[in-house]
Design an enzyme around this catalytic site. Structure first.
Site, short mmCIF file in Angstrom:
data_model
loop_
_atom_site.label_atom_id
_atom_site.label_comp_id
_atom_site.label_asym_id
_atom_site.label_seq_id
_atom_site.Cartn_x
_atom_site.Cartn_y
_atom_site.Cartn_z
N GLY A 10 43.84 39.46 18.52
CA GLY A 10 43.37 38.08 18.36
C GLY A 10 44.42 37.06 18.78
O GLY A 10 45.51 37.41 19.22
N GLY A 13 47.32 37.20 16.14
CA GLY A 13 47.94 38.53 16.18
C GLY A 13 48.74 38.74 17.45
O GLY A 13 49.86 39.27 17.41
N ARG A 92 36.56 27.37 5.15
CA ARG A 92 37.32 28.62 5.00
C ARG A 92 36.66 29.52 3.96
O ARG A 92 36.66 30.73 4.08
CB ARG A 92 38.75 28.31 4.60
CG ARG A 92 39.56 27.68 5.72
CD ARG A 92 41.01 27.52 5.31
NE ARG A 92 41.81 26.98 6.41
CZ ARG A 92 42.05 25.69 6.57
NH1 ARG A 92 41.55 24.81 5.74
NH2 ARG A 92 42.78 25.27 7.58
N ASN A 99 35.11 38.57 5.47
CA ASN A 99 36.50 39.01 5.66
C ASN A 99 37.01 39.89 4.51
O ASN A 99 37.89 40.73 4.72
CB ASN A 99 37.42 37.80 5.89
CG ASN A 99 37.25 37.27 7.31
OD1 ASN A 99 36.69 37.96 8.16
ND2 ASN A 99 37.72 36.07 7.57
N HIS A 178 44.80 26.90 0.61
CA HIS A 178 44.86 26.58 2.05
C HIS A 178 43.43 26.22 2.41
O HIS A 178 42.63 27.05 2.84
CB HIS A 178 45.34 27.80 2.84
CG HIS A 178 45.23 27.63 4.33
ND1 HIS A 178 45.86 26.63 5.02
CD2 HIS A 178 44.52 28.33 5.26
CE1 HIS A 178 45.57 26.72 6.31
NE2 HIS A 178 44.75 27.76 6.48
N1 LIG Z 1 46.41 31.09 6.90
C1 LIG Z 1 46.54 30.23 7.90
O1 LIG Z 1 47.32 29.28 7.86
C2 LIG Z 1 45.68 30.42 9.11
C3 LIG Z 1 45.79 29.57 10.21
C4 LIG Z 1 44.96 29.80 11.30
C5 LIG Z 1 44.06 30.86 11.27
N2 LIG Z 1 43.97 31.65 10.18
C6 LIG Z 1 43.04 32.78 10.09
O2 LIG Z 1 43.63 33.90 10.75
C7 LIG Z 1 42.58 34.77 11.19
C8 LIG Z 1 42.81 35.12 12.64
O3 LIG Z 1 42.65 33.99 13.45
P1 LIG Z 1 42.61 34.14 15.03
O4 LIG Z 1 42.52 32.77 15.58
O5 LIG Z 1 43.70 35.05 15.47
O6 LIG Z 1 41.21 34.87 15.21
P2 LIG Z 1 40.74 35.81 16.42
O7 LIG Z 1 39.25 35.81 16.37
O8 LIG Z 1 41.40 35.40 17.69
O9 LIG Z 1 41.29 37.26 16.02
C9 LIG Z 1 40.74 37.97 14.97
C10 LIG Z 1 41.18 39.41 15.04
O10 LIG Z 1 40.37 40.12 14.07
C11 LIG Z 1 39.66 41.15 14.74
N3 LIG Z 1 38.32 41.28 14.15
C12 LIG Z 1 37.25 40.48 14.31
N4 LIG Z 1 36.19 40.96 13.63
C13 LIG Z 1 36.62 42.10 13.04
C14 LIG Z 1 35.98 43.07 12.23
N5 LIG Z 1 34.69 42.95 11.88
N6 LIG Z 1 36.71 44.12 11.80
C15 LIG Z 1 38.02 44.25 12.14
N7 LIG Z 1 38.67 43.35 12.92
C16 LIG Z 1 37.98 42.30 13.36
C17 LIG Z 1 39.58 40.76 16.21
O11 LIG Z 1 39.42 41.89 17.03
C18 LIG Z 1 40.94 40.08 16.39
O12 LIG Z 1 41.94 41.06 16.58
C19 LIG Z 1 41.27 34.04 10.91
O13 LIG Z 1 40.73 34.48 9.69
C20 LIG Z 1 41.71 32.58 10.79
O14 LIG Z 1 40.82 31.81 10.02
C21 LIG Z 1 44.78 31.47 9.11
#
Ligand SMILES: NC(=O)c1ccc[n+]([C@@H]2O[C@H](COP(=O)([O-])OP(=O)(O)OC[C@H]3O[C@@H](n4cnc5c(N)ncnc54)[C@H](O)[C@@H]3O)[C@@H](O)[C@H]2O)c1
Length: 313
Positions: A10, A13, A92, A99, A178
């Site tokens: 992602g 990641g 969220r 999730n 958050h």
């Molecule tokens: N805590 C924070 O401050 C913060 C900030 C931004 C984003 N986030 C969260 O981080 C997470 C990732 O964001 P992103 O922009 O990298 O998202 P993204 O969609 O680019 O990546 C998500 C990842 O999860 C995987 N994925 C998707 N569906 C799945 C499933 N059903 N089973 C297993 N894996 C699965 C995808 O293959 C990918 O590797 C999101 O939940 C987003 O809301 C958190």
């Protein structure tokens, strides 16, 4: 030092894997994802190696399927940004149920064979941190989430811009969820050690505008460029560094509260914590203003309500 990233294909990641590969103290990174994303992971690995070559650095980067999470064993920290992404129509908290299933599956599987620290990024991050804590059976210091660390940095930028000072001179933090009920602590905001309310210009600080900007920062970035990665990934690296170097910095992460802050317990939420080699070394029992505490309690209720919806999933 070995780290694993689950959901490495992602935005966050892949960016955090790239940034961590450049850190001299990390020599092994596991990129882990679903089967269907393995080719993307192989591409990310090649791309990172090109970047490392340009810097004259090397690290072992391995690509793994989610099917065998025993590869996580030996990882000092396992970062989990895997999950369904939030779109601009979702809060969220809407993401929680979907999730929670993903987090439960990963955390249960890996904790069967591995002992690691779990660093949760997946939103809603406070609830996912608690899910990871409960499902892993790990100690509470071992499981934490990015919480309001990134929000605190956004708040810091806005304060620095308003007062026209260097970002490093601003000390501030946001606690709580958050999400929409996050609580900026003006009582803990200072510039160059001077409490913000004693500085010229404070009377005209567009406080509500700044808070709205911070609260909507994530959504706005999604609208403008599809999602955020530089900010979250850099914030994650800050925390990883702090753990690896045992820095004992006071950060605001999502951590399990057990009564340290005015008796609030049984919730993972953004709170001031000392971060060091054991992960969360201490939840710091701060004193905040009455209004801030009222807002924090409300935030705790919101997170607990969401937790109650997902704890049995
Ligand atoms: N805590 C924070 O401050 C913060 C900030 C931004 C984003 N986030 C969260 O981080 C997470 C990732 O964001 P992103 O922009 O990298 O998202 P993204 O969609 O680019 O990546 C998500 C990842 O999860 C995987 N994925 C998707 N569906 C799945 C499933 N059903 N089973 C297993 N894996 C699965 C995808 O293959 C990918 O590797 C999101 O939940 C987003 O809301 C958190």
């Amino acid at each position: 030092m070995k780290v694993s990233v689950i959901g490495a294909s992602g935005r966050i990641g892949s960016m955090v894997s790239f940034l961590l590969a450049k850190e001299p103290y990390i020599n092994h990174i596991n990129l882990i994802s679903r089967e269907k994303s393995l080719n993307k992971l192989k591409g990310i690995k090649m791309d990172i190696y090109d970047a490392l070559a340009a810097e004259g650095r090397d690290a072992e980067i391995e690509v793994h399927s989610e099917k065998d999470l025993s590869v996580v064993d030996g990882s000092e920290i396992t970062i989990i940004p895997a999950g369904v992404p939030r779109n601009d129509k979702m809060s969220r908290l809407d993401l929680a149920k979907e999730n929670a299933k993903i987090v439960k599956n990963y955390v249960r599987n890996l904790s069967k064979t591995c002992d690691t620290k779990l660093f949760m990024i997946t939103n809603p991050v406070d609830v996912m941190t608690q899910k990871a804590l409960v499902e892993s059976g790990y100690e509470k210091n071992q499981v934490f989430g990015l919480g309001t660390h990134l929000d605190s940095m956004r708040f810091k930028v806005a304060i620095a811009k308003y007062f026209g000072v260097h970002i490093d001179d601003v000390r501030t933090r946001i606690i709580g969820e958050h999400g929409d009920t996050m609580v900026p602590l003006l009582s803990a905001t200072a510039i160059g050690g001077i409490p913000i309310n004693r500085l010229p210009g404070f009377e005209n600080l567009p406080y509500q505008k700044i808070v709205d900007f911070v609260k909507n920062g994530g959504k706005r970035i999604i609208e403008l460029k599809g999602g955020s990665e530089y900010g979250p990934a850099s914030a994650i690296v800050n925390v990883v560094k702090c753990i690896i170097h045992n820095d004992k910095r006071l950060l605001t992460l999502s951590a399990y509260l057990d009564g340290e802050i005015d008796g609030i317990k049984d919730v993972c939420i953004g709170a001031p914590v000392v971060v060091g080699k054991n992960g969360i070394e201490e939840v710091v029992p701060i004193k905040i203003s009455d209004d801030e505490f009222k807002a924090f309690k409300h935030s705790v209720e919101v997170v607990k309500n969401c937790w109650n919806e997902v704890k049995d999933i």
